[in-house]
Design an enzyme around this catalytic site. Sequence first.
Site, PDB file in Angstrom:
ATOM      1  N   SER A 179       7.581 -45.305  15.588  1.00 32.00           N
ATOM      2  CA  SER A 179       6.649 -44.339  15.018  1.00 32.00           C
ATOM      3  C   SER A 179       5.252 -44.898  14.816  1.00 32.00           C
ATOM      4  O   SER A 179       4.285 -44.136  14.813  1.00 32.00           O
ATOM      5  CB  SER A 179       7.196 -43.791  13.708  1.00 32.00           C
ATOM      6  OG  SER A 179       7.543 -44.842  12.836  1.00 32.00           O
ATOM      7  N   HIS A 207      10.505 -39.208  17.262  1.00 33.00           N
ATOM      8  CA  HIS A 207       9.256 -39.028  18.020  1.00 33.00           C
ATOM      9  C   HIS A 207       9.475 -38.821  19.518  1.00 33.00           C
ATOM     10  O   HIS A 207       8.516 -38.571  20.245  1.00 33.00           O
ATOM     11  CB  HIS A 207       8.331 -40.232  17.816  1.00 33.00           C
ATOM     12  CG  HIS A 207       7.836 -40.343  16.415  1.00 33.00           C
ATOM     13  ND1 HIS A 207       6.765 -39.609  15.950  1.00 33.00           N
ATOM     14  CD2 HIS A 207       8.282 -41.059  15.374  1.00 33.00           C
ATOM     15  CE1 HIS A 207       6.576 -39.895  14.669  1.00 33.00           C
ATOM     16  NE2 HIS A 207       7.477 -40.770  14.298  1.00 33.00           N
ATOM     17  N   LYS A 238       8.659 -32.794  13.951  1.00 26.26           N
ATOM     18  CA  LYS A 238       7.577 -33.349  14.773  1.00 26.26           C
ATOM     19  C   LYS A 238       7.355 -32.440  15.986  1.00 26.26           C
ATOM     20  O   LYS A 238       6.842 -31.350  15.832  1.00 26.26           O
ATOM     21  CB  LYS A 238       7.874 -34.802  15.069  1.00 26.26           C
ATOM     22  CG  LYS A 238       7.665 -35.599  13.767  1.00 26.26           C
ATOM     23  CD  LYS A 238       8.262 -36.951  13.700  1.00 26.26           C
ATOM     24  CE  LYS A 238       7.964 -37.541  12.318  1.00 26.26           C
ATOM     25  NZ  LYS A 238       8.926 -38.549  11.901  1.00 26.26           N
TER      26      LYS A 238
HETATM   27  C1  PLP Z   1       9.408 -39.019  10.638  1.00 27.53           C
HETATM   28  C2  PLP Z   1      10.561 -39.930  10.873  1.00 27.53           C
HETATM   29  C3  PLP Z   1      11.733 -39.803  10.134  1.00 27.53           C
HETATM   30  C4  PLP Z   1      11.844 -38.861   8.973  1.00 27.53           C
HETATM   31  O1  PLP Z   1      11.977 -37.555   9.389  1.00 27.53           O
HETATM   32  P1  PLP Z   1      11.577 -36.386   8.373  1.00 27.53           P
HETATM   33  O2  PLP Z   1      12.210 -35.179   8.934  1.00 27.53           O
HETATM   34  O3  PLP Z   1      10.094 -36.333   8.356  1.00 27.53           O
HETATM   35  O4  PLP Z   1      12.142 -36.779   7.030  1.00 27.53           O
HETATM   36  C5  PLP Z   1      12.804 -40.601  10.462  1.00 27.53           C
HETATM   37  N1  PLP Z   1      12.712 -41.506  11.460  1.00 27.53           N
HETATM   38  C6  PLP Z   1      11.584 -41.687  12.168  1.00 27.53           C
HETATM   39  C7  PLP Z   1      11.544 -42.692  13.264  1.00 27.53           C
HETATM   40  C8  PLP Z   1      10.475 -40.899  11.884  1.00 27.53           C
HETATM   41  O5  PLP Z   1       9.350 -41.096  12.559  1.00 27.53           O
END
Ligand code: PLP
Length: 392
Positions: A179, A207, A238
């Site tokens: 990320s 992602h 996302k």
């Molecule tokens: C954003 C993210 C999460 C968390 O997901 P949410 O739905 O925002 O709680 C978990 N793992 C990774 C790699 C992320 O980038």
Amino acid sequence: MKNIQQQLAALDAQQMRRFLREIESASGPRVQFGGRDYLLLCSNNYLGLADHPQLIEASCRATRDFGTGSGASRLVCGSLSLHHRLEEALAHFKGSESALLFNSGYAANTGILQALYGPDDLIFSDVLNHASIIDGCRLSGARVLVYAHNNLAALEELLEQEKPRRRGRWLIVSDGVFSMDGDLAPLPGLVALKERYDAWLMIDDAHGGGVLGAGGRGTAEHFGCLDKIDLHMGTFGKALGSYGAYLAASRAVTDLLINRARSFIYSTSLPPGVAAANLAALKLVDSPTGAHLRAQLESHRRLFAGRLSAAGLNLCGSQTQIVPILTVNPEPTMQAAAALLDHGIFISGIRPPTVPSGTCRLRATLMASHDPQDILAAADTIIALLASGGAR
Ligand SMILES: *Cc1c(COP(=O)(O)O)cnc(C)c1O
């Protein structure tokens, strides 16, 4: 332990205090706040689905038909037919036997790891894995061995070293797309190791989902190993433009999680409007429109990253729509972010503990809905700022 005021003062003194910014418009290519319009270069709304008419319509219709709240957790009376349809669609999409929804990626990782692993087990975790994986490992009570980022040789050394005294089950866990660096986990190598050492492999594709692979099935589709991931976690917040998360896995795993994962059991299920938007997002991602949006995003990435790296900036090995620009220390990072805001460009500066000390960065993210001219102009502004010493 310092008191609360002292802790805040210490954060201020180190340029490490964080503040919330109040955004006054949708997460589109341009946003408004503080009475001004900005080019948005830090949203994870990669495909522009968060304000897509089909998702909005699906969400409104489900809200009208089923109300704003699900009323309870899944195990009480909050397991709506929309949730079941979404889980079936997810399993079909990922080619897994089963899928289970969670309320967020954070809730998924903490719940999955807590439920499936315990003190007899051993988890091998990439040093740059997301905080929610780290917290899930802690909650599980399993022993955790952290391996150097994307370093298959280092991982193999750990596996080999542990082999003679093996007890319990082994798990290798990694982000699919990292990320903060925007690079990819070496999935074929991880699969080979997990098979050789009789471990399971968990991939967090927050992602990669929607973005990578010809059909948007994520990092594993990109590498052609969708059927080799034992625990395949993804999110809706996302590229899929909504909210929530899921695990694609065997039926036995999701059945056990329903009984053991505390973040699943003790939390109200996703609202009908969100589940319906998620279904609409999956359908879009798996359509020619999805393929078109992915192609646009990739073209934007090439333009933006190409121009920045041609100017000699360090992009931390990025291979995706996440394009970090290394600025090293907190102070120059926050100065650069502030200067970019003056130029009408919104990119967040990332500092520890989100990234290791000495690796502060501007984390730019691209969206399919961006205008290529805006992206190139932003790249030129970044180059001029960082080259003029405005940030170093
Ligand atoms: C954003 C993210 C999460 C968390 O997901 P949410 O739905 O925002 O709680 C978990 N793992 C990774 C790699 C992320 O980038």
